[in-house]
Design an enzyme around this catalytic site. Structure first.
Site, PDB file in Angstrom:
ATOM      1  N   LYS A 105      51.591  55.858  17.507  1.00 10.95           N
ATOM      2  CA  LYS A 105      52.952  55.349  17.781  1.00 10.95           C
ATOM      3  C   LYS A 105      53.576  54.693  16.552  1.00 10.95           C
ATOM      4  CE  LYS A 105      52.473  54.981  22.808  1.00 10.95           C
ATOM      5  NZ  LYS A 105      51.035  55.287  22.972  1.00 10.95           N
ATOM      6  N   ARG A 106      53.444  55.314  15.409  1.00 12.99           N
ATOM      7  CA  ARG A 106      54.063  54.780  14.211  1.00 12.99           C
ATOM      8  C   ARG A 106      55.532  55.204  14.155  1.00 12.99           C
ATOM      9  NH1 ARG A 106      49.473  52.407  14.578  1.00 12.99           N
ATOM     10  NH2 ARG A 106      48.068  52.316  12.792  1.00 12.99           N
TER      11      ARG A 106
END
Lengths: 308, 308
Positions: A105-106
């Site tokens: 989830k960058r």
């Protein structure tokens, strides 16, 4: 890599991914004990326990499934030593020819997003060398910063034939706080879904795009709408099992070809032995319990899809 | 930690934070050469180069500033070895009594967000021990997943007296794609700002909250609105310098007490020697160039604020 994922899904007849999200409370006593005897009750000890636990599960299920999804937060909580356990897990799963979806989830902007993309999916330039960092096959990406944040990932994906899953509608209860708000009469997640479809056109595999989406199993009606908005996007579906989703709820996420979605289960598989249903396996045989839980999940989903 | 940050800002009269976002192309030849001689053109060599470069800058500027903000992506791109350089940087800056804002932009749900919070701001439970992972003082957090994603961070902040900055309006050109979309006539970023204010009420320091916000210097008019919506939130302002923001543009982000905002500059400081303005320092004295750039930035901002 999307082509490989699709192929492996067809071959296993299992549109599922096992979420390797280890928490110490899931890890059988004997594994923790052995790790702590060797390294003490340290971050290194925790990393070792996680890694041994994962290895047992992967060995028990790798022939049944196309992919795994390690959740990096569960490793990152133990600092560098946790990250080393993450890296070992990614490497081992790749050795076993599993597709590895890094649930990271960058998301940032410009050169910063590029750095994340390079570290997880690409290769960093060091002098005249080009070196792989974490080396996952796919990564999850947060879209809040807009195209600037996502495009650097897509550039790396094109170069390396890797893929991303962009968060569109997440499985959690408060995901609606922002994602469901209406913009010109339509929820934000639909707008994000449209962007995913657009971004994906620039990076097509044979039948599906390198750019997929995350849509929670807990919201099947929204899944049906998003399925239409993003016909070429593979949908990664969390929220099955422990979070409440069931096989029959999953149909809207699939295309008519029976493809287009891959369903994640984490706790339901990796900590199966802690459920009443699989308690007879006992902690010592936790990996066998995980294998049985995978078989049951495949059965549930293929029954729902009519592909059994 | 918000109290410490405010105190240090008052003491230095410098509401600024130096972004430690090293890219190899910023790092003087001689530092890279030494690192590569020792470790080869490897990820470890890159990590060593980054760390030595950072150390030089920190040694040159730490007495002038309250805080640093390492951007974890720039380390993560080199895998584990990069993360080790990140950890060394965090530890060294804490030794120098700088407040460390980990620009990690994490965000997930429930126990996963908790794991991120624990790894970066808290302490992980391992057996009967409680162990710190990366150990930053603040972290940046992505709000797209809603309260479920942010609250676990706030819980850890309360326990550890740490803080977060939630992304509200980012500095990049395409930040408006989703953040500016109107919901009941008001842009999404305002809604996020309202949530920040609400979340922040649960975690107050002496005069400001543990829950701050990120608002880009490139959007001063939105900054003025958000300043009113979140009176008790410290605003972390990226986009000064290289991204185009100037001292005079920053006034709307501050409260009347001259507090309430902290302005980040990364490339403009750490790679100052590569600008014409500071070229006379030369690569060998890159850290002196960074010191001069910090002095100039403090001058620019305190002139604008009338606190010179």
């Amino acid at each position: 890599m999307i082509n490989k994922l699709v192929e492996k899904i067809k071959k296993t007849n299992a549109p599922i991914v096992v979420g390797l999200d280890p928490m110490l409370k899931y890890i059988p006593e004997q594994i923790q004990k052995r790790a702590f005897e060797e390294y003490g009750e340290t971050l290194k000890g925790a990393g070792e326990a996680i890694w041994q636990y994962n290895k047992g599960i992967v060995d028990a299920v790798y022939d049944l499934i196309p992919a795994v999804k390690p959740q990096i937060a569960m490793y990152e909580q133990f600092g560098i030593e946790g990250m080393i356990a993450y890296q070992k897990t990614v490497d081992y799963c790749k050795e076993k020819d599993l597709v590895v979806i890094g649930d990271i989830k960058r998301g940032d902007i410009g050169s910063t997003s590029e750095a994340y993309a390079v570290g997880h999916l690409g290769r960093a330039k060091v002098g005249s060398s080009r070196l792989s960092g974490f080396g996952e096959d796919f990564a999850t990406v947060n879209p809040y910063l807009g195209s600037d944040g996502v495009k650097p990932f897509i550039d790396v994906c094109r170069e390396e034939k890797k893929g991303i899953f962009v968060l569109v509608k997440t499985s959690n209860p408060s995901s609606g706080e922002f994602q469901d708000r209406l913009i010109d009469g339509r929820p934000l997640y639909e707008l994000v879904g449209e962007k995913v479809a657009q971004w994906g056109e620039e990076a097509m595999g044979d039948s599906y795009s390198y750019v997929g989406a995350v849509v929670g199993a807990t919201y099947p009606e929204m899944g049906a709408v998003l399925r239409k908005i993003m016909p070429k996007a593979y949908i990664l579906v969390p929220g099955y099992g422990a979070q409440g989703g069931k096989g029959a709820d999953l149909l809207p996420f699939f295309n008519e070809d029976g493809l287009g979605a891959i369903v994640n289960s984490s706790r339901g598989i990796i900590a199966a032995y802690q459920q009443e249903k699989y308690a007879q396996f006992g902690a010592a045989n936790y990996a066998d319990a995980s294998r049985q839980a995978v078989l049951d999940m495949i059965d549930d989903i293929s029954t729902a899809l009519g592909t059994k």
